[in-house]
Design a protein around this motif. Structure first.
Motif, short mmCIF file in Angstrom:
data_model
loop_
_atom_site.label_atom_id
_atom_site.label_comp_id
_atom_site.label_asym_id
_atom_site.label_seq_id
_atom_site.Cartn_x
_atom_site.Cartn_y
_atom_site.Cartn_z
N ALA A 120 4.33 3.58 -9.95
CA ALA A 120 3.27 3.27 -10.86
C ALA A 120 1.73 3.37 -10.28
O ALA A 120 0.92 3.82 -10.78
CB ALA A 120 3.22 1.90 -11.52
N GLN A 121 1.72 2.64 -8.98
CA GLN A 121 0.47 2.78 -8.12
C GLN A 121 0.11 4.21 -8.02
O GLN A 121 -1.23 4.77 -7.90
CB GLN A 121 0.39 2.06 -6.92
CG GLN A 121 -0.71 1.92 -6.10
CD GLN A 121 -1.81 1.30 -7.01
OE1 GLN A 121 -1.71 0.42 -7.70
NE2 GLN A 121 -3.16 1.62 -6.81
N LEU A 122 1.05 5.08 -7.41
CA LEU A 122 0.69 6.72 -7.27
C LEU A 122 0.02 7.13 -8.66
O LEU A 122 -0.77 7.96 -8.48
CB LEU A 122 1.77 7.30 -6.83
CG LEU A 122 2.29 7.00 -5.26
CD1 LEU A 122 3.66 7.64 -5.04
CD2 LEU A 122 1.17 7.53 -4.42
N ILE A 123 0.78 7.05 -9.65
CA ILE A 123 0.31 7.61 -10.92
C ILE A 123 -1.18 7.20 -11.34
O ILE A 123 -1.91 7.98 -11.69
CB ILE A 123 1.30 7.25 -12.12
CG1 ILE A 123 2.73 8.01 -11.61
CG2 ILE A 123 0.84 7.62 -13.34
CD1 ILE A 123 3.94 7.44 -12.68
N THR A 126 4.95 16.50 -12.45
CA THR A 126 5.91 16.98 -12.65
C THR A 126 7.15 16.25 -11.75
O THR A 126 7.98 15.58 -12.32
CB THR A 126 6.33 18.38 -12.55
OG1 THR A 126 5.50 19.11 -13.34
CG2 THR A 126 7.95 18.72 -12.72
N ASN A 127 6.75 16.28 -10.62
CA ASN A 127 7.52 15.31 -9.57
C ASN A 127 7.63 13.83 -10.03
O ASN A 127 8.56 13.19 -9.90
CB ASN A 127 6.88 15.47 -8.22
CG ASN A 127 7.84 15.08 -7.16
OD1 ASN A 127 7.98 13.86 -7.02
ND2 ASN A 127 8.25 16.00 -6.45
N LEU A 128 6.50 13.28 -10.24
CA LEU A 128 6.26 11.91 -10.67
C LEU A 128 7.29 11.72 -12.03
O LEU A 128 7.86 10.25 -11.98
CB LEU A 128 4.96 11.61 -10.76
CG LEU A 128 4.02 11.40 -9.40
CD1 LEU A 128 2.72 11.40 -9.75
CD2 LEU A 128 4.64 10.39 -8.51
N LYS A 129 7.07 12.32 -12.75
CA LYS A 129 7.92 12.21 -14.18
C LYS A 129 9.24 12.21 -13.73
O LYS A 129 10.02 11.36 -14.39
CB LYS A 129 7.50 13.22 -15.13
CG LYS A 129 6.51 13.00 -15.88
CD LYS A 129 6.05 14.35 -16.81
CE LYS A 129 4.98 14.10 -17.75
NZ LYS A 129 4.59 15.24 -18.56
N SER A 130 9.94 13.15 -13.05
CA SER A 130 11.06 12.95 -12.64
C SER A 130 11.77 11.91 -11.83
O SER A 130 12.53 11.43 -12.28
CB SER A 130 11.50 14.29 -11.63
OG SER A 130 11.37 15.63 -12.34
N ARG A 131 10.74 11.40 -10.97
CA ARG A 131 11.07 10.29 -10.29
C ARG A 131 11.15 8.88 -11.25
O ARG A 131 12.02 7.98 -10.88
CB ARG A 131 10.05 9.71 -9.16
CG ARG A 131 10.09 11.08 -8.06
CD ARG A 131 9.36 11.04 -6.90
NE ARG A 131 9.42 9.55 -6.31
CZ ARG A 131 8.50 8.94 -5.52
NH1 ARG A 131 7.31 9.49 -5.48
NH2 ARG A 131 8.47 7.80 -5.06
#
Length: 127
Positions: free
Chosen positions: A28-31, A51-56
């Motif tokens: 969440a912090q990365l986003i 895209t990567n963050l959504k998958s994670r």
């Protein structure tokens, strides 16, 4: 199987859920940082990271769901054993172990995706 057998999983599942929550908070912090970093024009790297963050994010939700389900089945197994229903307790404990294994496998896959995110950042630094 005794009442204490499912109870052995309680500390492990609790620690696992804590680790998953920490992963979620970091993600969440990365986003949030990504959103602040470039909220006007999206660069290619940022688009790949999204895209990567959504998958994670989806994986972490599934990991947490399986972890909580494992914990719940473990409690129900103890309840069944307490009510002198050993067959039902064994089935629920088996279900608890199965959902725990699923959660761990998803966690392993999330680690691989996370490493890919770091590789994307490294590639952008090289350019």
């Amino acid at each position: 199987m005794t009442l204490t057998t499912p109870a052995l999983l309680f500390p492990a599942i609790s620690l696992l859920l804590l680790a998953y929550t920490n992963r979620f908070l970091v993600l969440a912090q990365l986003i949030r940082e990504l959103n602040q970093r470039n909220n006007k024009g999206l660069e290619v790297v940022v688009k790949r990271q999204i895209t990567n963050l959504k998958s994670r994010l989806h994986l972490i939700r599934s990991m947490q769901t399986c972890g909580v389900l494992s914990f719940l089945l473990c409690v129900l197994a103890m309840l069944a054993l307490f009510l002198e229903q050993p067959q039902m307790g064994s089935l629920m404990f088996g279900g608890s172990l199965l959902t725990l294994v699923l959660s761990l496998l998803m966690s392993l896959y999330e680690v691989w995706i996370s490493c890919r995110a770091i590789e994307i950042e490294l590639e952008s630094m090289q350019d």
